[in-house]
Design an enzyme around this catalytic site. Structure first.
Site: not given
Ligand code: RIB
Length: 314
Positions: A253-256
């Site tokens: 989730a770092a990219g998110d």
């Molecule tokens: O970007 C991270 C996400 O990628 C995770 O939370 C997982 O669900 C995947 O979709």
């Protein structure tokens, strides 16, 4: 622009992440004993929505779950973050998305996603969301291509900037959204999937970004280069913004976090280079904690980290 509370529409995926911690991943044919496991709310869309909400944005989320316990839990989690969830529709014919995450002691992960309900988001849900306006729309490729294209089309009609986080890595014909993106933001593997070009150094990133710009006609290209930092391409002008060194626990989730932080700050300040510096801090803080949504930082944490490193985002 200078708005106090950015309003963001996120159309995207929701997954329950099953995170299994292990000293190392097994070799082909090998069985290993893992250390521990836990279920953690995730999914690229939901992660981006939570990240934006924690940084002070008003967020409306459009997504799909199955009619199951995981779906209910994921929706509840978004509500707890103050995200508007009225446009999440449970679907009795499918299962909520699931991501199996093998997390090594080094913090490196390997993820397999079962998309399930995420592929069933309907155009009507999206059209309903566009009955009101937003400062920006964030989408990713963990949902169907038809929906990605429909979102871009509707946003264009309303003159709302679209930020496409090009994860997960898969081939996607960028000409389908040609001229419809404000920011296209893949990481290195996603860049390779989209262009066939490697992106290991800022020099390679410059070439790949040029190609991405040509293919998509996006206003800006921002390549996330993990622990190296991020690369900004703006009509042939380039800038490399280095990452912060931290102790990595889990990169999930770092990219998110990066995409959401960049979007929220870009809306507020209209300065993408500064927004990327802010996003670099959000990404760095995210890798210091375990799991997707639990690791996403608040605005307060970002400001404190930035101050400690002599940066000023006020
Ligand atoms: O970007 C991270 C996400 O990628 C995770 O939370 C997982 O669900 C995947 O979709």
């Amino acid at each position: 622009m200078n708005k106090k509370k950015p309003s963001i529409l996120v159309v995207g995926s929701m997954n329950m992440d099953l995170v299994l911690q292990t000293a190392r991943v097994p070799l082909p044919g090998e069985s290993l004993i893992g250390a521990q496991y836990r279920y953690v709310p995730g999914g690229k869309g939901a992660n981006q929505a939570v990240a934006a909400a924690r940084l002070g944005s008003g967020v409306v989320f459009v997504g799909k779950t199955g009619e199951d316990a995981h779906g209910a839990k994921l929706k509840e989690q978004l509500e707890a973050e103050g995200i508007a969830t009225e446009l999440i529709a449970p679907d009795p014919r499918t299962q909520t998305g699931l991501a199996i995450i093998l997390l090594e002691a080094s913090g490196e992960n390997r993820i397999i996603v079962y998309p399930g309900a995420n592929m069933e988001i309907r155009e009507e849900q999206v059209q309903q969301a566009f009955e009101r306006s937003y400062d920006a729309v964030m989408i990713n490729l963990e949902i169907s291509e038809e929906i990605v294209i429909e979102v871009c089309r509707l946003a264009e009609e309303k003159d709302i900037p679209v930020i496409l986080d090009a994860g997960p890595a898969k081939p996607f014909d960028l000409t389908q959204v040609h001229g419809l993106l404000e920011i296209l933001s893949p990481n290195e593997t996603e860049t390779l999937a989209l262009t066939g070009l490697e992106c290991r150094t800022p020099q390679e990133a410059a070439i790949a970004a040029g190609k991405l710009a040509e293919m998509s006609a996006a206003r800006f290209i921002v390549i996330k280069m993990g622990e190296q930092g991020a690369f900004l391409y703006d009509h042939g002008e380039t800038e490399f913004l280095p990452a912060h060194r931290v102790k990595t626990v889990d990169t999930t989730a770092a990219g998110d976090a990066f995409t959401a932080a960049m979007t929220a700050q870009y809306i507020l300040q209209d300065d993408l280079s500064r927004a990327i510096q802010y996003a670099n801090v959000a990404g760095a803080l995210t890798v210091t904690k375990l799991g997707a949504q639990p690791s996403l930082p608040s605005a307060h944490e970002i400001i404190r980290f930035a101050r400690d490193r002599g940066l000023d985002f006020s």
